[in-house]
Design a protein around this motif. Structure first.
Motif, PDB file in Angstrom:
ATOM      1  N   SER A 224       1.021  -1.138  -0.030  1.00 36.43           N
ATOM      2  CA  SER A 224       0.107   0.060  -0.010  1.00 36.43           C
ATOM      3  C   SER A 224       0.972   1.306   0.128  1.00 36.43           C
ATOM      4  O   SER A 224       1.925   1.185  -0.615  1.00 36.43           O
ATOM      5  CB  SER A 224      -0.956  -0.032   1.364  1.00 36.43           C
ATOM      6  N   SER A 225       0.689   2.302   0.741  1.00 31.86           N
ATOM      7  CA  SER A 225       1.339   3.596   0.948  1.00 31.86           C
ATOM      8  C   SER A 225       0.851   4.300   2.032  1.00 31.86           C
ATOM      9  O   SER A 225      -0.218   4.232   2.678  1.00 31.86           O
ATOM     10  CB  SER A 225       1.149   4.221  -0.315  1.00 31.86           C
TER      11      SER A 225
ATOM     12  N   GLU B 287      -6.217  -0.204   1.352  1.00 28.98           N
ATOM     13  CA  GLU B 287      -6.308  -0.423   2.930  1.00 28.98           C
ATOM     14  C   GLU B 287      -7.745  -1.311   3.123  1.00 28.98           C
ATOM     15  O   GLU B 287      -7.465  -2.150   4.204  1.00 28.98           O
ATOM     16  CB  GLU B 287      -5.977   0.819   3.643  1.00 28.98           C
TER      17      GLU B 287
ATOM     18  N   ARG C 149      -0.838  -3.989   9.694  1.00 24.06           N
ATOM     19  CA  ARG C 149      -0.211  -2.795   8.983  1.00 24.06           C
ATOM     20  C   ARG C 149       1.343  -2.737   9.295  1.00 24.06           C
ATOM     21  O   ARG C 149       1.705  -2.816  10.491  1.00 24.06           O
ATOM     22  CB  ARG C 149      -0.736  -1.452   9.308  1.00 24.06           C
TER      23      ARG C 149
ATOM     24  N   LYS D 242      -5.001   3.941  -2.901  1.00 24.73           N
ATOM     25  CA  LYS D 242      -4.380   3.062  -1.765  1.00 24.73           C
ATOM     26  C   LYS D 242      -5.309   3.149  -0.557  1.00 24.73           C
ATOM     27  O   LYS D 242      -5.162   2.243   0.146  1.00 24.73           O
ATOM     28  CB  LYS D 242      -2.927   3.733  -1.500  1.00 24.73           C
TER      29      LYS D 242
ATOM     30  N   ARG E 261      -3.135   6.134   4.114  1.00 27.92           N
ATOM     31  CA  ARG E 261      -3.455   6.716   5.341  1.00 27.92           C
ATOM     32  C   ARG E 261      -3.465   8.130   5.673  1.00 27.92           C
ATOM     33  O   ARG E 261      -4.307   8.723   6.270  1.00 27.92           O
ATOM     34  CB  ARG E 261      -2.423   6.087   6.455  1.00 27.92           C
TER      35      ARG E 261
ATOM     36  N   ALA F  85       6.808   7.572   7.139  1.00 27.37           N
ATOM     37  CA  ALA F  85       5.411   7.193   7.434  1.00 27.37           C
ATOM     38  C   ALA F  85       5.012   6.823   8.860  1.00 27.37           C
ATOM     39  O   ALA F  85       3.825   7.397   9.002  1.00 27.37           O
ATOM     40  CB  ALA F  85       5.650   5.709   6.957  1.00 27.37           C
TER      41      ALA F  85
ATOM     42  N   PRO G 161       4.112   0.165   8.423  1.00 24.53           N
ATOM     43  CA  PRO G 161       4.750   1.360   7.892  1.00 24.53           C
ATOM     44  C   PRO G 161       6.077   1.137   7.674  1.00 24.53           C
ATOM     45  O   PRO G 161       6.857   0.465   8.731  1.00 24.53           O
ATOM     46  CB  PRO G 161       4.275   2.480   8.951  1.00 24.53           C
TER      47      PRO G 161
ATOM     48  N   GLU H  28       3.063  -0.201   4.282  1.00 24.28           N
ATOM     49  CA  GLU H  28       2.796   1.313   3.990  1.00 24.28           C
ATOM     50  C   GLU H  28       4.427   2.177   4.015  1.00 24.28           C
ATOM     51  O   GLU H  28       4.553   2.792   4.855  1.00 24.28           O
ATOM     52  CB  GLU H  28       2.068   1.712   5.425  1.00 24.28           C
TER      53      GLU H  28
END
Ligand SMILES: NC(=O)c1ccc[n+]([C@@H]2O[C@H](COP(=O)([O-])OP(=O)(O)OC[C@H]3O[C@@H](n4cnc5c(N)ncnc54)[C@H](OP(=O)(O)O)[C@@H]3O)[C@@H](O)[C@H]2O)c1
Length: 300
Positions: free
Chosen positions: A139-140, A161, A248, A157, A144, A255, A250, A182
């Motif tokens: 994702s990225s 999520e 998740r 994205k 978020r 991030a 990051p 992420e």
């Protein structure tokens, strides 16, 4: 493809460059046989990352259901297993959300969201049958924490999520785990956008903001992008089951910091900070409809 694989098999999308390419040796080092897939699998010299003993290269375009089916069938028919899927392929054309033409929205969502859904759905029956498997979705941070000029990408994205979170809940008890990676901002081809070098219509109400955002992004790209190996190592760690039970993951200080600030700050405070961080001062309402005073028709 080799015959029945003793090694667990990891299928990765979007391996022609960037994070996907770096993920190939990272997974192979962790004991996987890696099926590195890309849209154009022939006709060019292969980078060293794809030359390993435990690497096979196959064509796969995430926007083509037929190509996805052919690839997954080939892997299951020869290696007999897919233990890990890394949904990495993605695109991020920058634009203001109001100015992005609808075909651009479609292209981004077809690649970043529907592409992940298509490949995941093709792989899940085999994982379910085996009673185990991992689906790692790249994702990225933008999923978020949306960013000006990356709104279309951010929306795709955010959808990834939501999709991954639901899939994880629905697959509970099947032995198949879903994880989200992420990344913040890392040095890959994703940042080489023609838009940042092209002229921008001076008549656009966003012309002034574009000039400021372009200056911000150019400086960021030149000085602040991280090493994509960090993302590749995180993907491989999670794929190997070393990421704990977290959904998740990051990657990068940017991030972690931005996700924490976005969650902690009241919107009014966050909004001022978020605009200031990318070089946009002032209040959004005051700018609407105004263009920079100039005789030129484009911002260079
Ligand atoms: N770099 C960052 O700062 C960053 C941050 C957060 C998240 N990400 C995510 O990381 C992932 C990888 O991006 P990257 O940064 O490594 O950029 P990249 O170097 O541009 O790599 C993108 C990859 O996706 C492939 N791709 C695009 N459309 C495809 C399609 N229809 N079918 C199959 N492959 C396709 C590209 O292949 P072609 O060569 O055929 O175009 C390329 O291999 C993306 O999901 C991106 O959103 C990157």
């Amino acid at each position: 493809m080799p015959g029945r694989s003793e090694r667990p098999v990891a299928l990765v999308t979007g391996c022609s460059s960037g994070i996907g390419l770096r993920t190939v040796p990272a997974l192979s080092d962790r004991g996987f046989h890696v099926v590195a897939t890309m849209r154009n699998a022939g006709g060019r010299t292969r980078p060293p990352e794809l030359e390993g003993e435990h690497v096979s290269v196959l064509p796969l375009d995430v926007r083509s259901a037929g190509s996805v089916r052919d690839c997954v069938d080939t892997v299951l028919g020869t290696a007999g297993r897919i233990d890990v899927l890394v949904n990495n392929a993605g695109i991020a054309p920058p634009n203001f959300v109001e100015e992005a033409p609808l075909p651009e929205w479609h292209e981004v969502f077809e690649t970043n969201l529907f592409g992940q859904v298509t490949v995941t759905n093709a792989v899940l029956p085999a994982m379910r049958h085996a009673g185990r498997g991992r689906v790692v979705m790249v994702s990225s941070l933008s999923g978020r924490v949306p960013t000006p000029l990356l709104g279309v990408y951010s929306a795709s994205k955010s959808a990834v999520e939501s999709y991954a979170e639901t899939l994880r809940l629905e697959l509970r008890g099947t032995g198949v785990r879903v994880a989200l990676i992420e990344p913040g901002a890392f040095r890959t081809g994703m940042w080489h956008s023609p838009m940042l070098d092209a002229d921008f219509p001076k008549t656009s109400p966003y012309a002034g903001d574009f000039a400021r955002l372009r200056a911000f992004y150019r400086d960021y790209i030149d000085h602040h992008l991280g090493d994509p190996d960090r993302v590749a190592q995180t993907v491989a760690r999670v794929a190997a089951g070393r990421g704990g039970r977290r959904l998740r993951h990051p990657v990068g200080a940017d991030a972690r910091t931005q996700i924490a600030l976005r969650a902690a700050l009241p919107w009014a405070v966050y909004e001022r900070l978020a605009r200031a961080l990318v070089g946009l001062g002032g209040r959004a309402g005051k700018r609407a409809g105004k263009t920079e005073p100039s005789d030129a028709e484009t911002v260079r």
